[in-house]
Every structure is written in C-alpha cells, then in structure tokens.
Design a protein around this motif. Structure first.
Motif, mmCIF file in Angstrom:
data_model
loop_
_atom_site.group_PDB
_atom_site.id
_atom_site.type_symbol
_atom_site.label_atom_id
_atom_site.label_comp_id
_atom_site.label_asym_id
_atom_site.label_seq_id
_atom_site.Cartn_x
_atom_site.Cartn_y
_atom_site.Cartn_z
ATOM 1 N N ALA A 220 0.855 -1.226 -0.115
ATOM 2 C CA ALA A 220 0.008 0.032 -0.122
ATOM 3 C C ALA A 220 0.906 1.218 0.068
ATOM 4 O O ALA A 220 0.538 2.247 -0.738
ATOM 5 C CB ALA A 220 -0.706 -0.041 1.267
ATOM 6 N N ALA A 221 1.913 1.139 0.686
ATOM 7 C CA ALA A 221 2.824 2.520 1.059
ATOM 8 C C ALA A 221 3.588 2.782 -0.205
ATOM 9 O O ALA A 221 3.650 3.855 -0.501
ATOM 10 C CB ALA A 221 3.553 2.540 2.197
ATOM 11 N N VAL A 222 4.368 1.728 -0.668
ATOM 12 C CA VAL A 222 5.208 2.152 -1.574
ATOM 13 C C VAL A 222 5.426 1.595 -3.008
ATOM 14 O O VAL A 222 5.410 2.152 -3.828
ATOM 15 C CB VAL A 222 6.772 1.578 -1.209
ATOM 16 N N MET A 223 4.777 0.094 -2.949
ATOM 17 C CA MET A 223 4.795 -0.720 -4.275
ATOM 18 C C MET A 223 3.902 0.087 -5.315
ATOM 19 O O MET A 223 4.092 0.357 -6.575
ATOM 20 C CB MET A 223 4.365 -2.154 -4.086
ATOM 21 N N LEU A 224 2.646 0.627 -4.756
ATOM 22 C CA LEU A 224 1.914 1.212 -5.616
ATOM 23 C C LEU A 224 2.294 2.840 -6.257
ATOM 24 O O LEU A 224 2.175 3.184 -7.318
ATOM 25 C CB LEU A 224 0.503 1.821 -5.016
ATOM 26 N N LYS A 225 3.273 3.326 -5.260
ATOM 27 C CA LYS A 225 3.895 4.588 -5.716
ATOM 28 C C LYS A 225 5.091 4.449 -6.684
ATOM 29 O O LYS A 225 5.349 5.538 -7.370
ATOM 30 C CB LYS A 225 4.616 5.093 -4.419
ATOM 31 N N LEU A 226 5.314 3.401 -7.059
ATOM 32 C CA LEU A 226 6.541 2.975 -8.102
ATOM 33 C C LEU A 226 5.699 3.223 -9.417
ATOM 34 O O LEU A 226 6.540 3.798 -10.275
ATOM 35 C CB LEU A 226 6.881 1.480 -8.201
ATOM 36 N N GLY A 227 4.446 2.933 -9.619
ATOM 37 C CA GLY A 227 3.610 3.316 -10.637
ATOM 38 C C GLY A 227 3.615 4.759 -10.970
ATOM 39 O O GLY A 227 3.901 5.313 -12.071
#
Length: 446
Positions: A220-227
């Motif tokens: 939720a915190a970081v992996m989605l922010k890679l996109g």
C-alpha cells in the motif's frame, strides 16, 4: 547515494545473526535520519555517484520507503514469538528496501526497469511465505503475471528510446517528445498496472487480503507509488502524444474510481475494503498526472506520500484486530469501542485522514488534484464531487461498522492494545498530519 546503498548491503549479514530484530530496525531509522540531512537541489539531480542520483521526487519516496520498512519490522512482532523463518524475513525486508532505494535513485532508464521488476520478487516471497490462507499462492500468481505481462512492452519501449537517443539517462530524455502511439502505450502500461488503474486492478485486493501485515504495508505504501513515480518520469518524454491521448486515461481513472468507491460499500473484509479504497485514491492520482500541469504533478506527488502513510496505518489497525479475533470479517469485528476505546481513537484519526479531513496531506493532495482536473475540464467536477463524497462514505461505513454495534461474545477477555502498537500507529499519523506545516516547501519542488 552510494553510501546508503552500501549501508543497506552491509545490513544483509546482520539479518542472519541471532536476536538482531530490533538492531535492523534501529539501522533503518538511522539511515532515514542520515538521508534526511542530504542537501537537495530543487531543480536538478544532485548527490550524483555513478549511476545514482536524487532529485525532489525521488527524495520524498525514498524517505517514505525507509520509514515504512522500519515500521514493517515494528508491526511484525508476532514473528518474534513463533520464530517462523525470522532471519529470512528480515533479509527479505532489507532486500526489498535495497531494490526500492535503487529504483527511486537510478537515473538510467534500463536500470530503473531492472530494479522496478526486481522489487516484485521480495514482495512475492513475503506474500507466499508469510501469508495466512492457502489462497496466497493464487494471489502471488495474480501479482506476478499482471505485473510481468504489462512490463515487457516497457522494456521494448526503453530499447526504442535508446535507439533514437543513444542515451538512457532520464536527465537527457526529459524534454524529448515522441508522437508514436505504440510507444505511448508500451511506456505507460506497466505503470498503470502497478498503480493500479481500473480494469487492471484485480491483483491488488487479492494480494492485500492474502499478504501478512508487512506485505500489506509495503504494497500500500510504496509498491503502488512505483507506478506513480514511473508515470511522473515518463510523461516528461511523452508530452506531445500525451496531450492528445491522456484524456482516455483520465476518463477511465475517474469513472473506475467512482465504481470502486461504490464497491467498497459491498465489502465484508476489512483488508479488502482498505485495498479497494487504495484503487479509488490512485484513480485520482493517475488523473492528476495525466492532465500534465503543475497542480496535477504536485497534487499527485503529495497524495502518494499521504496515501502511503494513511493506508499503511489502516492495514496496521486491521491487523491488530485480526491478531485478537483471528478474523477480518466486519460481521465479527463489531462493537470494538467497548473493548478498545483507545484503539477506537486511532481508527477515527486514520480514517478521517483517509477521507481527506484537515490537516492531513491527503486534503492538500485532493485540493491540488481537484484544481488540476477542473482546470483541464469542468466536466470532471461531477466525478470529483462523487469521489470525495463516497470516500467519506466508505470511511464512515468502516468506522461505524467496526466500532459500534453488538459485539461478539468471544471478546470478554480482550487486550486493549500494547504500547508498540500505539507507537506504530502514531508514527504513521504524525508525519501524515505534520508534514502539512512544510507544504510550501513541497510546492517549490515542482
């Protein structure tokens, strides 16, 4: 930047020593405070070392990654009791942090792709190794195949850009404009799946529901922010074709976000509801980036940081309930205000931030995104109104359903929570609401 990479690499042997759980946590926190002392050039890449560099976009996301990685160790205290592959778990977290650090700091497009995909492996191991149900195998397959199928065109697109520019350095590609629709689709598809955009979002609820608490937090915190980070970088290159084609992505994101917001009201699993709310929020972020204006870029960046802290904290709360009741069902998690009144306050604080109540970063992000999309087209006003309204609706639905109502009979011997849990929640909530005081600094970044 190389010194931080070596610091992470030298933490790997620590993971395999006995009783090093809290020492790894301490070193991650130390690394974060060291990283915060870096002097950042507002306009350009700085702190250059070999292929690594840092600008304002990567600076905030690296700090978020280190912060959440430390909190992942803090919230996985139950592993200390069971000792279930504890050393390998720590190794997994440090490797994931190393991959994320390299993803956000490399300036070469091909190396970015390599580490972007490499971060998938530790996440997959977290879900399949420490997940709760047998369905975690299926969730892992969903995560793997959705991400890998979408990212192959990205690799081909990067090779095409190299053929035309003889360079893969992001700094030199910044103001190139291509008018090639296949390249446009190839370059953004992997990032839209990672966000995830509606239509390619099915892997996210499955992965969240089956992941352990640490897996859910980092997803939720970081992996989605890679996109989002990838889109912020790539839209610089695709400006010309983006002006013609981006309206499709804005429309899909807003309509999909509205539909997913309504779907949140149908959920009976707490983790599933929080995961679907992430899809709705990321829909607004995609819309903001695709408008390609100042407010959109700034708002999507602030929203990514705010959502990372808020969503991670909400997953922590659902895990605290799960550890006591062994269920995430809303039918069983009822009337918790009677047993955990202090925890009820944290539910309120984090859910109010989730619905973009002041003074959270989410509010600043939403205001900027609304400005961005309204200036792009006034028709988006109706979608944005509905999205904001239903965001408050499902947050209140989750709060009232879990905290009020008739409680289960199995709750008479119920722990009110321990100091470590309250500290973890406070470390999510404080930066989420105190960073607003320095929002003028964030606005200068762009």
């Amino acid at each position: 930047m190389m010194k931080f990479m070596f610091m992470l690499m030298f933490m790997i042997p620590l993971c395999f020593l006995q009783n090093m759980f809290w020492l790894v946590y301490f070193f991650l926190m130390l690394m974060m405070f060291m990283f915060m002392n870096l002097s950042i050039n507002i306009m350009n890449f700085c702190n250059l070392s070999y292929m690594l560099g840092c600008d304002m976009i990567s600076y905030g996301l690296i700090i978020l990654s280190i912060w959440i990685s430390a909190l992942m160790i803090m919230s996985s205290q139950s592993l200390l009791k069971t000792k279930f592959y504890l050393n390998f778990f720590l190794f997994n977290i440090v490797m994931l942090m190393l991959m994320l650090f390299l993803t956000f700091s490399v300036m070469n497009m091909f190396m970015f792709y390599l580490f972007f995909e490499g971060s998938l492996i530790p996440t997959l191991l977290l879900i399949m190794g420490w997940g709760y149900q047998p369905e975690r195998i299926q969730a892992g397959m969903y995560l793997l195949f959705y991400t890998l199928f979408a990212s192959l065109p990205l690799l081909l697109g990067i090779f095409y850009i190299y053929e035309n520019n003889n360079s893969m350095m992001m700094y030199f590609l910044k103001f190139n404009s291509y008018e090639f629709i296949y390249l446009y689709i190839a370059m953004i598809l992997a990032f839209l799946v990672k966000m995830p955009m509606y239509f390619v979002h099915l892997w996210l609820p499955k992965a969240h529901v089956e992941a352990p608490i640490s897996g859910s937090m980092i997803l939720a915190a970081v992996m989605l922010k890679l996109g989002g980070y990838g889109l912020l970088r790539v839209m610089m290159i695709l400006q010309k074709i983006g002006l013609k084609m981006n309206y499709i992505m804005v429309v899909i994101s807003l309509i999909g976000g509205l539909y997913i917001s309504l779907k949140c009201f149908c959920q009976i699993d707490m983790k599933s509801l929080i995961a679907y709310s992430s899809v709705a929020h990321m829909g607004m972020v995609i819309g903001g980036i695709m408008t390609m204006n100042y407010w959109g870029y700034m708002g999507s960046y602030i929203m990514m940081i705010g959502h990372g802290l808020c969503s991670s904290g909400m997953f922590c709360l659902s895990n605290i309930n799960y550890e006591r009741l062994s269920s995430r069902s809303l039918f069983i998690n009822k009337g918790l205000m009677n047993f955990m009144p202090s925890m009820s306050m944290w539910w309120f604080l984090l859910l109010s931030s989730n619905m973009a109540a002041p003074p959270s970063l989410n509010l600043m992000g939403e205001i900027s995104l609304i400005n961005s999309m309204m200036s792009w087209s006034w028709i988006t006003m109706f979608m944005l109104m509905s999205l904001s309204f239903f965001s408050a609706g499902y947050s209140l639905y989750l709060y009232s359903y879990t905290q009020h109502g008739k409680y289960s009979l199995s709750l008479y011997s119920f722990s009110s929570g321990i100091s470590r849990e309250y500290l973890t929640l406070m470390l999510h909530w404080l930066p989420l609401n105190l960073l607003v005081l320095k929002i003028d600094y964030v606005m200068i970044w762009f």
